[in-house]
Design a protein around this motif. Structure first.
Motif, PDB file in Angstrom:
ATOM      1  N   UNK A  17     128.810 -78.508-126.303  1.00 54.61           N
ATOM      2  CA  UNK A  17     128.365 -78.124-124.907  1.00 54.61           C
ATOM      3  C   UNK A  17     128.740 -77.008-124.708  1.00 54.61           C
ATOM      4  N   UNK A  18     129.489 -76.017-125.603  1.00 58.94           N
ATOM      5  CA  UNK A  18     129.497 -75.037-126.121  1.00 58.94           C
ATOM      6  C   UNK A  18     128.699 -74.216-126.110  1.00 58.94           C
ATOM      7  N   UNK A  19     127.851 -74.838-127.622  1.00 55.80           N
ATOM      8  CA  UNK A  19     127.836 -74.260-129.045  1.00 55.80           C
ATOM      9  C   UNK A  19     126.339 -74.593-128.134  1.00 55.80           C
ATOM     10  N   UNK A  20     125.562 -75.600-127.041  1.00 53.77           N
ATOM     11  CA  UNK A  20     124.574 -75.748-126.424  1.00 53.77           C
ATOM     12  C   UNK A  20     125.146 -74.361-126.164  1.00 53.77           C
ATOM     13  N   UNK A  21     125.235 -74.281-125.133  1.00 50.73           N
ATOM     14  CA  UNK A  21     125.497 -73.277-124.007  1.00 50.73           C
ATOM     15  C   UNK A  21     125.047 -71.363-125.063  1.00 50.73           C
ATOM     16  N   UNK A  22     125.648 -71.706-126.099  1.00 48.91           N
ATOM     17  CA  UNK A  22     126.113 -70.563-126.909  1.00 48.91           C
ATOM     18  C   UNK A  22     124.093 -70.334-127.430  1.00 48.91           C
ATOM     19  N   UNK A  23     124.042 -70.867-127.759  1.00 44.62           N
ATOM     20  CA  UNK A  23     122.478 -70.570-128.846  1.00 44.62           C
ATOM     21  C   UNK A  23     121.484 -70.543-127.256  1.00 44.62           C
ATOM     22  N   UNK A  24     121.887 -71.473-126.695  1.00 43.79           N
ATOM     23  CA  UNK A  24     120.668 -71.611-125.662  1.00 43.79           C
ATOM     24  C   UNK A  24     120.381 -69.848-125.334  1.00 43.79           C
ATOM     25  N   UNK A  25     121.807 -68.987-124.828  1.00 42.90           N
ATOM     26  CA  UNK A  25     122.116 -67.869-124.106  1.00 42.90           C
ATOM     27  C   UNK A  25     121.560 -66.733-125.156  1.00 42.90           C
ATOM     28  N   UNK A  26     121.579 -67.175-127.072  1.00 39.60           N
ATOM     29  CA  UNK A  26     120.714 -66.454-127.956  1.00 39.60           C
ATOM     30  C   UNK A  26     119.319 -66.529-128.117  1.00 39.60           C
ATOM     31  N   UNK A  27     118.645 -67.739-126.888  1.00 37.74           N
ATOM     32  CA  UNK A  27     117.142 -67.259-126.821  1.00 37.74           C
ATOM     33  C   UNK A  27     117.046 -69.052-127.782  1.00 37.74           C
ATOM     34  N   UNK A  28     117.698 -69.947-128.386  1.00 37.22           N
ATOM     35  CA  UNK A  28     116.908 -70.370-128.821  1.00 37.22           C
ATOM     36  C   UNK A  28     116.749 -71.806-127.412  1.00 37.22           C
ATOM     37  N   UNK A  29     115.334 -72.003-128.056  1.00 37.39           N
ATOM     38  CA  UNK A  29     114.837 -73.326-126.900  1.00 37.39           C
ATOM     39  C   UNK A  29     114.867 -74.677-127.308  1.00 37.39           C
ATOM     40  N   UNK A  30     115.148 -75.371-127.963  1.00 33.78           N
ATOM     41  CA  UNK A  30     115.529 -76.324-128.398  1.00 33.78           C
ATOM     42  C   UNK A  30     116.990 -76.684-128.941  1.00 33.78           C
TER      43      UNK A  30
END
Length: 94
Positions: A61-74
């Motif tokens: 979950x933390x990794x998903x939040x981090x990557x989403x916050x960095x602009x990854x879309x999927x």
């Protein structure tokens, strides 16, 4: 997605040691504590489907939040390594 053989990136956010003890075939290892620093280099396509897993769903979950916050879309949580229903690799021996 694996069964349908669709393109995706599978990321193991566990430690290098845990990855070496066994991982999902085809997964790249970017430990959670290095994810922000290494994602730009190892995950250049911000629109690619990315599935992350770890030892616990909390880290995923933390990794998903981090990557989403960095602009990854999927970015999706693939859950924990222990719950993976498909084949995994054997530990890497020295």
């Amino acid at each position: 997605m694996l069964d349908a053989k669709q393109e995706m990136v599978l990321v193991d956010v566990r430690s290098f040691n845990d990855y070496g003890m066994g991982h999902i075939p085809g997964a790249i290892n970017i430990p959670l504590n290095s994810l922000e620093m290494l994602s730009k280099e190892q995950l250049p396509d911000k629109d690619a489907p990315i599935y992350v897993y770890c030892s616990t769903q909390d880290c995923s979950n933390e990794a998903v939040e981090l990557l989403s916050g960095a602009g990854y879309t999927q970015v999706y949580n693939a859950g924990s390594y222990q719950d993976w229903p498909y084949d995994t690799t054997a530990p890497i021996s020295c």
